[in-house]
Motif scaffolding. Structure first.
Motif, mmCIF file in Angstrom:
data_model
loop_
_atom_site.group_PDB
_atom_site.id
_atom_site.type_symbol
_atom_site.label_atom_id
_atom_site.label_comp_id
_atom_site.label_asym_id
_atom_site.label_seq_id
_atom_site.Cartn_x
_atom_site.Cartn_y
_atom_site.Cartn_z
ATOM 1 N N GLY A 92 -10.740 -7.061 2.368
ATOM 2 C CA GLY A 92 -11.939 -6.812 1.571
ATOM 3 C C GLY A 92 -11.706 -5.991 0.324
ATOM 4 N N TRP A 93 -10.474 -5.524 0.089
ATOM 5 C CA TRP A 93 -10.199 -4.722 -1.093
ATOM 6 C C TRP A 93 -10.232 -5.607 -2.344
ATOM 7 N N SER A 94 -10.925 -5.125 -3.376
ATOM 8 C CA SER A 94 -11.061 -5.928 -4.598
ATOM 9 C C SER A 94 -9.714 -6.193 -5.254
ATOM 10 N N SER A 95 -8.810 -5.187 -5.236
ATOM 11 C CA SER A 95 -7.505 -5.379 -5.861
ATOM 12 C C SER A 95 -6.707 -6.458 -5.146
ATOM 13 N N VAL A 96 -6.846 -6.536 -3.821
ATOM 14 C CA VAL A 96 -6.141 -7.557 -3.043
ATOM 15 C C VAL A 96 -6.715 -8.931 -3.322
ATOM 16 N N ILE A 97 -8.045 -8.995 -3.406
ATOM 17 C CA ILE A 97 -8.703 -10.295 -3.625
ATOM 18 C C ILE A 97 -8.424 -10.795 -5.045
ATOM 19 N N VAL A 98 -8.681 -9.958 -6.041
ATOM 20 C CA VAL A 98 -8.550 -10.372 -7.443
ATOM 21 C C VAL A 98 -7.103 -10.716 -7.783
ATOM 22 N N ASN A 99 -6.158 -9.914 -7.297
ATOM 23 C CA ASN A 99 -4.748 -10.105 -7.661
ATOM 24 C C ASN A 99 -3.972 -10.920 -6.640
ATOM 25 N N GLU A 100 -4.650 -11.419 -5.618
ATOM 26 C CA GLU A 100 -4.062 -12.308 -4.609
ATOM 27 C C GLU A 100 -2.822 -11.681 -3.963
ATOM 28 N N ILE A 101 -2.924 -10.421 -3.580
ATOM 29 C CA ILE A 101 -1.819 -9.735 -2.915
ATOM 30 C C ILE A 101 -1.797 -10.175 -1.455
ATOM 31 N N ARG A 102 -0.644 -10.683 -0.995
ATOM 32 C CA ARG A 102 -0.533 -11.191 0.374
ATOM 33 C C ARG A 102 0.109 -10.187 1.319
ATOM 34 N N SER A 103 1.059 -9.384 0.830
ATOM 35 C CA SER A 103 1.678 -8.365 1.673
ATOM 36 C C SER A 103 1.884 -7.109 0.851
ATOM 37 N N VAL A 104 1.758 -5.945 1.492
ATOM 38 C CA VAL A 104 1.886 -4.677 0.778
ATOM 39 C C VAL A 104 2.453 -3.625 1.724
ATOM 40 N N HIS A 105 3.373 -2.817 1.200
ATOM 41 C CA HIS A 105 3.987 -1.736 1.984
ATOM 42 C C HIS A 105 4.043 -0.491 1.089
ATOM 43 N N CYS A 106 3.505 0.607 1.575
ATOM 44 C CA CYS A 106 3.533 1.882 0.846
ATOM 45 C C CYS A 106 4.192 2.935 1.726
ATOM 46 N N ILE A 107 5.258 3.535 1.240
ATOM 47 C CA ILE A 107 6.011 4.529 2.027
ATOM 48 C C ILE A 107 6.056 5.844 1.263
ATOM 49 N N PRO A 108 5.385 6.885 1.754
ATOM 50 C CA PRO A 108 5.484 8.192 1.092
ATOM 51 C C PRO A 108 6.904 8.744 1.187
ATOM 52 N N LEU A 109 7.371 9.370 0.140
ATOM 53 C CA LEU A 109 8.670 10.047 0.112
ATOM 54 C C LEU A 109 8.387 11.533 0.162
ATOM 55 N N ARG A 110 8.749 12.165 1.285
ATOM 56 C CA ARG A 110 8.360 13.558 1.496
ATOM 57 C C ARG A 110 9.574 14.465 1.623
ATOM 58 N N MET A 111 9.352 15.730 1.270
ATOM 59 C CA MET A 111 10.398 16.733 1.343
ATOM 60 C C MET A 111 10.684 17.099 2.782
ATOM 61 N N ARG A 112 11.967 17.287 3.085
ATOM 62 C CA ARG A 112 12.341 17.758 4.411
ATOM 63 C C ARG A 112 11.981 19.228 4.561
ATOM 64 N N VAL A 113 11.294 19.562 5.650
ATOM 65 C CA VAL A 113 10.903 20.951 5.892
ATOM 66 C C VAL A 113 11.210 21.309 7.335
ATOM 67 N N SER A 114 11.084 22.586 7.635
ATOM 68 C CA SER A 114 11.295 23.047 9.001
ATOM 69 C C SER A 114 10.153 22.559 9.890
ATOM 70 N N PRO A 115 10.376 22.441 11.191
ATOM 71 C CA PRO A 115 9.332 22.002 12.105
ATOM 72 C C PRO A 115 8.092 22.888 11.992
ATOM 73 N N GLY A 116 6.932 22.236 11.943
ATOM 74 C CA GLY A 116 5.683 22.983 11.870
ATOM 75 C C GLY A 116 5.186 23.204 10.458
ATOM 76 N N GLU A 117 6.031 22.993 9.451
ATOM 77 C CA GLU A 117 5.616 23.174 8.065
ATOM 78 C C GLU A 117 5.043 21.877 7.513
ATOM 79 N N MET A 118 4.125 22.013 6.539
ATOM 80 C CA MET A 118 3.533 20.861 5.882
ATOM 81 C C MET A 118 4.495 20.343 4.820
ATOM 82 N N SER A 119 4.900 19.070 4.926
ATOM 83 C CA SER A 119 5.867 18.520 3.984
ATOM 84 C C SER A 119 5.199 18.188 2.656
ATOM 85 N N GLN A 120 5.914 18.409 1.598
ATOM 86 C CA GLN A 120 5.407 18.158 0.249
ATOM 87 C C GLN A 120 5.696 16.716 -0.146
ATOM 88 N N LEU A 121 4.730 16.082 -0.823
ATOM 89 C CA LEU A 121 4.892 14.710 -1.276
ATOM 90 C C LEU A 121 5.735 14.685 -2.542
#
Length: 542
Positions: free
Chosen positions: A233-262
């Motif tokens: 139902g996303w307009s960008s997918v419908i209008v641009n005819e996107i059939r497959s999509v993969h998004c992978i965040p690249l995050r900083m390695r941190v110590s356990p329990g810490e919030m990783s930075q994008l």
């Protein structure tokens, strides 16, 4: 288990040091774990620490710095093949290597490879006996090659280019984009299509998929958008005819329990046909993204450190140039002895003094530009040139003040200045113009009087007019010109030096002693403003 080593050569030959402890110290001191006999190496220079299968180097406030692949760093993660240099980018080199116990090479850890191989068996099943099927071996070999290719990247662009090329090979999608976090926002960094051609940022990508990956803090992957209720139902997918999509965040390695930075985000999609990634493909993609994130983190740290170093070097160069412009040779006159000193509170400041000798008098100037640092210094250097040229051309003091005021108002530089110019003639006559500056002091023994006449500050009102005043000095009298950085200097209790200013002016033998008193008054706090002091001692007519 991964085994890390440091390899280097010195006068005693080749050394291969196994990093078998959680902390390894490096320095010139004999009590260090690794002793480097090099004059550029500090006694306690750096420490290499281990957290699981991750190693990092930390500089220990060394005199000449620690360098990773020729970039100065304070703290950085290490990857196999990295070169550490102690004390100089051309100093002693130590190569950091990680080897696997089963002799596999590359940056990826053995545990990651073992887990992936196990998953291959569980997902696709073994072939004939103990060896994995051709497809699994192909994937495993691809992963090892990918690790080597990623580690060949020494700068951010190389790492991103390798990551895009490898992920397009693995997934078979039509195109890929990488975004990096800059100033808190994702900004386009690189793009590549399946034909190997570089592409610019495309407005047809799915922003919804990117937001989904960032908000969920995990990979967002849809192999066929038409079968996914949300993505369909996303307009960008419908209008641009996107059939497959993969998004992978690249995050900083941190110590356990810490919030990783994008750090950034990898975006892949196809508009031709749906994708078909197996579970092993997804694991390979995740592992590759994790390894790329670690390399990217190191590269970003090195880039930030390099930019900071360049900024420090440029500021130091600007300070030297500014100091040269401000450092004038004070004239030697038979009727007057002139002494001056300016102390900026930062690397460079907005105060300056000048002295111009004319046929019948000497002109002494003190100016205090609003603000501090580089911006004030640029305006100060410009004003010095204007005032010097005007005085040398024998312009009257009101005309000089008007010219400076007009310049600042017309150029809209956002700066104003207080200024005083004094003309001292051999017979003791004084002509001066004060533009909002601290009142000059005339001192005879313990007695003090002020030159009271003053005008508006320059740079605030274009229509301002300026008037000069006159006075005279007796033989032996001293004229003190100061900026408000002296009188407004504060101590730790919030008291200003203004109450001690007159006492210091009369009791101190020279301007150096006065400035020393100001520094002691502020200690241990740092100065908050530039301090400039000029003394003119009138010796009488020749």
């Amino acid at each position: 288990m991964s085994v890390a080593t440091l390899s280097y050569c010195d006068s005693d030959g080749q050394h291969n040091i196994v990093l078998d402890r959680d902390s390894i110290s490096i320095g010139r001191s004999p009590d260090r774990d690794i002793v480097l006999n090099d004059p550029l190496v500090s006694r306690q220079h750096a420490v290499i620490t281990r957290d699981g299968n991750t190693w990092a180097v930390s500089d220990q406030e060394s005199t000449h710095g620690t360098y990773l692949n020729s970039a100065r760093v304070q703290h950085a993660l290490l990857t196999t093949g990295d070169i550490l240099q102690m004390g100089s980018p051309k100093g002693m080199m130590l190569e950091f290597l990680v080897e696997q116990t089963d002799q596999m090479t590359g940056h990826l850890e053995q545990s990651s490879l073992h887990d992936l191989l196990t998953s291959m068996y569980e997902t696709q099943g073994p072939s004939t006996g103990a060896r994995p099927a051709g497809r699994e071996l192909e994937q495993l070999n691809w992963l090892i090659r990918a690790a080597r290719q990623l580690n060949d990247g020494v700068v951010i662009d190389d790492i991103l280019g390798a990551l895009l090329e490898l992920t397009l090979q693995l997934t078979g999608v039509e195109r890929g984009f990488i975004f990096l976090t800059r100033d808190g926002k994702l900004q386009f960094a690189q793009g590549l299509n399946s034909a190997g051609k570089i592409t610019e940022e495309d407005q047809t990508i799915s922003r919804n998929a990117i937001r989904k990956a960032i908000s969920s803090r995990s990979k967002f992957s849809v192999s066929d958008t038409r079968s996914d209720d949300a993505a369909a139902g996303w307009s960008s997918v419908i209008v641009n005819e996107i059939r497959s999509v993969h998004c992978i965040p690249l995050r900083m390695r941190v110590s356990p329990g810490e919030m990783s930075q994008l750090l950034g985000l990898l975006y892949l999609d196809s508009r031709i046909e749906p994708g078909s990634l197996t579970e092993i493909d997804h694991q390979l993609l995740d592992t590759l993204a994790t390894e790329a994130s670690a390399l990217l983190q190191n590269a970003l740290l090195a880039e930030a450190e390099q930019k900071a170093r360049q900024a420090r070097e440029e500021l130091a160069l600007a300070a030297r140039i500014h100091s040269g412009l401000m450092s004038i040779a004070l004239p030697v006159l038979p009727y007057a002895d002139i002494r001056a000193k300016s102390v900026p509170c930062l690397a460079i400041g907005g105060d300056f003094y000048d002295a111009v000798v004319l046929e019948d008098c000497v002109c002494v100037t003190v100016v205090d530009v609003s603000g501090k640092g580089v911006a004030a210094a640029i305006v100060a250097a410009t004003l010095q040139g204007i005032i010097h040229a005007q005085l040398a051309a024998r312009q009257g003091l009101p005309e000089v003040a008007a010219a400076v005021n007009q310049f600042l108002c017309e150029r809209n530089v956002g700066k104003y200045a207080t200024m005083i110019i004094v003309k001292l003639f051999p017979d003791g006559r004084v002509e001066y113009i004060n533009c909002g500056h601290l009142l000059p002091l005339v001192i005879w023994g313990k007695r003090i009087r002020r030159l009271e006449k003053s005008n508006l500050i320059v740079g605030l009102f274009a229509e301002a007019s300026y008037v000069a005043a006159t006075d005279s000095l007796r033989s032996g009298e001293r004229l003190l010109l100061a900026t408000d950085g002296i009188t407004e200097a504060e101590n730790s209790e919030g008291l200003q030096f203004e109450e001690s200013w007159l006492s210091a002016a009369t009791h101190c033998r020279n301007i150096g002693e006065i400035l020393d008193q100001v520094a002691k008054f502020q200690a241990p706090d740092a100065a908050q403003d530039d301090c400039t002091l000029v003394e003119v001692r009138y010796g009488g007519a020749a």
